[in-house]
Write a protein that holds these residues in place. Sequence first.
Motif, PDB file in Angstrom:
ATOM      1  N   ALA A  12      -7.722  -3.177  -6.185  1.00 54.76           N
ATOM      2  CA  ALA A  12      -6.534  -3.250  -5.397  1.00 54.76           C
ATOM      3  C   ALA A  12      -5.230  -2.209  -5.899  1.00 54.76           C
ATOM      4  O   ALA A  12      -4.790  -1.546  -5.417  1.00 54.76           O
ATOM      5  CB  ALA A  12      -5.893  -4.655  -5.130  1.00 54.76           C
ATOM      6  N   ALA A  13      -4.937  -2.409  -7.075  1.00 53.00           N
ATOM      7  CA  ALA A  13      -3.849  -1.770  -7.781  1.00 53.00           C
ATOM      8  C   ALA A  13      -4.448  -0.311  -8.008  1.00 53.00           C
ATOM      9  O   ALA A  13      -3.583   0.496  -8.108  1.00 53.00           O
ATOM     10  CB  ALA A  13      -3.385  -2.122  -9.248  1.00 53.00           C
ATOM     11  N   LEU A  14      -5.664  -0.014  -8.350  1.00 53.90           N
ATOM     12  CA  LEU A  14      -6.069   1.439  -8.287  1.00 53.90           C
ATOM     13  C   LEU A  14      -6.310   1.998  -7.142  1.00 53.90           C
ATOM     14  O   LEU A  14      -6.482   3.523  -7.307  1.00 53.90           O
ATOM     15  CB  LEU A  14      -7.335   1.205  -9.360  1.00 53.90           C
ATOM     16  N   THR A  15      -6.237   1.495  -6.263  1.00 52.02           N
ATOM     17  CA  THR A  15      -6.046   1.878  -4.747  1.00 52.02           C
ATOM     18  C   THR A  15      -4.634   2.179  -4.496  1.00 52.02           C
ATOM     19  O   THR A  15      -4.281   3.174  -3.705  1.00 52.02           O
ATOM     20  CB  THR A  15      -6.720   1.317  -3.828  1.00 52.02           C
ATOM     21  N   ALA A  16      -3.812   1.338  -4.715  1.00 45.95           N
ATOM     22  CA  ALA A  16      -2.446   1.429  -4.684  1.00 45.95           C
ATOM     23  C   ALA A  16      -1.532   2.561  -5.109  1.00 45.95           C
ATOM     24  O   ALA A  16      -0.834   3.279  -4.675  1.00 45.95           O
ATOM     25  CB  ALA A  16      -1.559   0.088  -4.636  1.00 45.95           C
ATOM     26  N   LEU A  17      -1.787   2.716  -6.436  1.00 47.46           N
ATOM     27  CA  LEU A  17      -1.390   3.678  -7.114  1.00 47.46           C
ATOM     28  C   LEU A  17      -1.479   5.190  -6.815  1.00 47.46           C
ATOM     29  O   LEU A  17      -0.542   6.129  -6.479  1.00 47.46           O
ATOM     30  CB  LEU A  17      -1.798   3.771  -8.694  1.00 47.46           C
ATOM     31  N   PRO A  18      -2.702   5.696  -6.275  1.00 47.02           N
ATOM     32  CA  PRO A  18      -2.806   6.874  -5.613  1.00 47.02           C
ATOM     33  C   PRO A  18      -1.965   7.059  -4.366  1.00 47.02           C
ATOM     34  O   PRO A  18      -1.490   8.272  -4.153  1.00 47.02           O
ATOM     35  CB  PRO A  18      -4.400   7.153  -5.419  1.00 47.02           C
ATOM     36  N   LEU A  19      -1.776   5.992  -3.481  1.00 47.78           N
ATOM     37  CA  LEU A  19      -0.894   5.858  -2.348  1.00 47.78           C
ATOM     38  C   LEU A  19       0.371   6.254  -2.673  1.00 47.78           C
ATOM     39  O   LEU A  19       1.167   6.903  -1.973  1.00 47.78           O
ATOM     40  CB  LEU A  19      -1.062   4.717  -1.506  1.00 47.78           C
ATOM     41  N   LEU A  20       0.959   5.611  -3.840  1.00 53.15           N
ATOM     42  CA  LEU A  20       2.323   5.642  -4.231  1.00 53.15           C
ATOM     43  C   LEU A  20       2.514   7.425  -4.675  1.00 53.15           C
ATOM     44  O   LEU A  20       3.573   7.848  -4.371  1.00 53.15           O
ATOM     45  CB  LEU A  20       2.810   4.777  -5.222  1.00 53.15           C
ATOM     46  N   ARG A  21       1.730   7.843  -5.461  1.00 50.65           N
ATOM     47  CA  ARG A  21       1.744   9.261  -5.905  1.00 50.65           C
ATOM     48  C   ARG A  21       1.755  10.074  -4.744  1.00 50.65           C
ATOM     49  O   ARG A  21       2.395  10.980  -4.623  1.00 50.65           O
ATOM     50  CB  ARG A  21       0.585   9.512  -6.856  1.00 50.65           C
ATOM     51  N   ALA A  22       0.754   9.953  -3.680  1.00 51.98           N
ATOM     52  CA  ALA A  22       0.837  10.800  -2.581  1.00 51.98           C
ATOM     53  C   ALA A  22       2.034  10.696  -1.585  1.00 51.98           C
ATOM     54  O   ALA A  22       2.413  11.696  -0.932  1.00 51.98           O
ATOM     55  CB  ALA A  22      -0.193  10.480  -1.652  1.00 51.98           C
ATOM     56  N   GLY A  23       2.731   9.474  -1.537  1.00 50.84           N
ATOM     57  CA  GLY A  23       3.833   9.356  -0.734  1.00 50.84           C
ATOM     58  C   GLY A  23       5.249   9.865  -1.470  1.00 50.84           C
ATOM     59  O   GLY A  23       6.170  10.088  -0.826  1.00 50.84           O
ATOM     60  N   ASN A  24       5.206  10.069  -2.716  1.00 47.94           N
ATOM     61  CA  ASN A  24       6.319  10.169  -3.519  1.00 47.94           C
ATOM     62  C   ASN A  24       7.484   9.503  -2.949  1.00 47.94           C
ATOM     63  O   ASN A  24       8.680  10.174  -2.777  1.00 47.94           O
ATOM     64  CB  ASN A  24       6.533  11.851  -3.554  1.00 47.94           C
ATOM     65  N   PHE A  25       7.290   8.090  -2.886  1.00 48.56           N
ATOM     66  CA  PHE A  25       8.401   7.098  -2.366  1.00 48.56           C
ATOM     67  C   PHE A  25       9.776   7.198  -3.261  1.00 48.56           C
ATOM     68  O   PHE A  25       9.505   6.935  -4.429  1.00 48.56           O
ATOM     69  CB  PHE A  25       7.708   5.870  -2.179  1.00 48.56           C
ATOM     70  N   ALA A  26      10.760   7.397  -2.615  1.00 47.93           N
ATOM     71  CA  ALA A  26      12.207   7.371  -3.183  1.00 47.93           C
ATOM     72  C   ALA A  26      12.799   6.132  -2.971  1.00 47.93           C
ATOM     73  O   ALA A  26      12.598   5.573  -1.675  1.00 47.93           O
ATOM     74  CB  ALA A  26      12.919   8.578  -2.995  1.00 47.93           C
ATOM     75  N   PRO A  27      13.660   5.631  -3.658  1.00 45.11           N
ATOM     76  CA  PRO A  27      14.480   4.328  -3.460  1.00 45.11           C
ATOM     77  C   PRO A  27      15.411   4.522  -2.145  1.00 45.11           C
ATOM     78  O   PRO A  27      15.823   5.739  -1.925  1.00 45.11           O
ATOM     79  CB  PRO A  27      15.628   4.317  -4.557  1.00 45.11           C
ATOM     80  N   GLY A  28      15.371   3.681  -1.338  1.00 44.62           N
ATOM     81  CA  GLY A  28      16.132   3.640  -0.046  1.00 44.62           C
ATOM     82  C   GLY A  28      15.410   4.033   1.170  1.00 44.62           C
ATOM     83  O   GLY A  28      15.794   4.208   2.282  1.00 44.62           O
ATOM     84  N   THR A  29      14.138   4.402   0.970  1.00 47.16           N
ATOM     85  CA  THR A  29      13.337   4.944   2.033  1.00 47.16           C
ATOM     86  C   THR A  29      12.573   3.706   2.677  1.00 47.16           C
ATOM     87  O   THR A  29      12.696   2.939   2.365  1.00 47.16           O
ATOM     88  CB  THR A  29      12.115   5.960   1.579  1.00 47.16           C
ATOM     89  N   LYS A  30      12.376   3.972   4.097  1.00 41.26           N
ATOM     90  CA  LYS A  30      11.779   2.793   4.864  1.00 41.26           C
ATOM     91  C   LYS A  30      10.078   3.489   5.089  1.00 41.26           C
ATOM     92  O   LYS A  30       9.856   4.212   5.373  1.00 41.26           O
ATOM     93  CB  LYS A  30      12.345   2.790   6.155  1.00 41.26           C
ATOM     94  N   ALA A  31       9.374   2.222   4.708  1.00 46.27           N
ATOM     95  CA  ALA A  31       7.824   2.676   4.876  1.00 46.27           C
ATOM     96  C   ALA A  31       7.404   1.245   5.661  1.00 46.27           C
ATOM     97  O   ALA A  31       7.529   0.084   5.444  1.00 46.27           O
ATOM     98  CB  ALA A  31       7.339   2.541   3.767  1.00 46.27           C
ATOM     99  N   LEU A  32       6.341   1.799   6.626  1.00 49.74           N
ATOM    100  CA  LEU A  32       5.870   0.666   7.341  1.00 49.74           C
ATOM    101  C   LEU A  32       4.408   0.549   6.851  1.00 49.74           C
ATOM    102  O   LEU A  32       3.701   1.659   6.675  1.00 49.74           O
ATOM    103  CB  LEU A  32       5.539   1.131   8.911  1.00 49.74           C
ATOM    104  N   VAL A  33       3.951  -0.465   6.430  1.00 48.72           N
ATOM    105  CA  VAL A  33       2.675  -0.931   5.917  1.00 48.72           C
ATOM    106  C   VAL A  33       1.906  -1.645   6.949  1.00 48.72           C
ATOM    107  O   VAL A  33       2.348  -2.810   7.254  1.00 48.72           O
ATOM    108  CB  VAL A  33       2.826  -1.647   4.511  1.00 48.72           C
TER     109      VAL A  33
END
Length: 206
Positions: free
Chosen positions: A26-47
Amino acid sequence: MPRDVVPHDPVAAGLPAEQAAALPIAALTALPLLRAGNFAPGTKALVIGAAGGVGGAVVPLLAARGVHVIATAIPADESYVRGLGAAETIDHSSADTAAETLRRHPGGVDALVNLVLPGPALAGPARVVRPGGPLLTVAFPSPDPSTGFRTVYTRAHPGDLDEVAALAVKGTLPSTVSRRYPLAEAARAYRDLVHEHVRGKLVING
């Protein structure tokens, strides 16, 4: 020692054995997603699919980055998903996810992370994302490229397992084990995984 065996003992890092067993995929699938999205504080994301196994890592990691997470979840899973860090939930069993997201956020959201829907079902949800925002999926079959979605594959970097183990010990990544089965009931566990609604992770104890 064979060269394809990597010595690592997350249990020694302070994790219960069952949490350590459920964490890597689970976590090693999640990390590439976060890297690909380059999510910044305050952004809104639908999961989409927040209550599943990978969602149990994606939601808290996004929340830890200061992302406003809008998560799909049936009513029975709402408190669980909010406990992971979701700021809002949408009951996808009674409302159209895209329509409800736009009702709450008329200007759309900054990103969409899909964990469950097959490619052909993603055209509708894609319209909630502002132009240029990332559309990321880990589910198969992959969507048509015209939808703008990017399929993100699990790809661990050196040190990733140590990082997620440390986050779990810290409490950023909570245990999401919801069911436990003895080894003799391994076949039943697999049937439940395929045919039943599953929250978090299932663990087979040897």
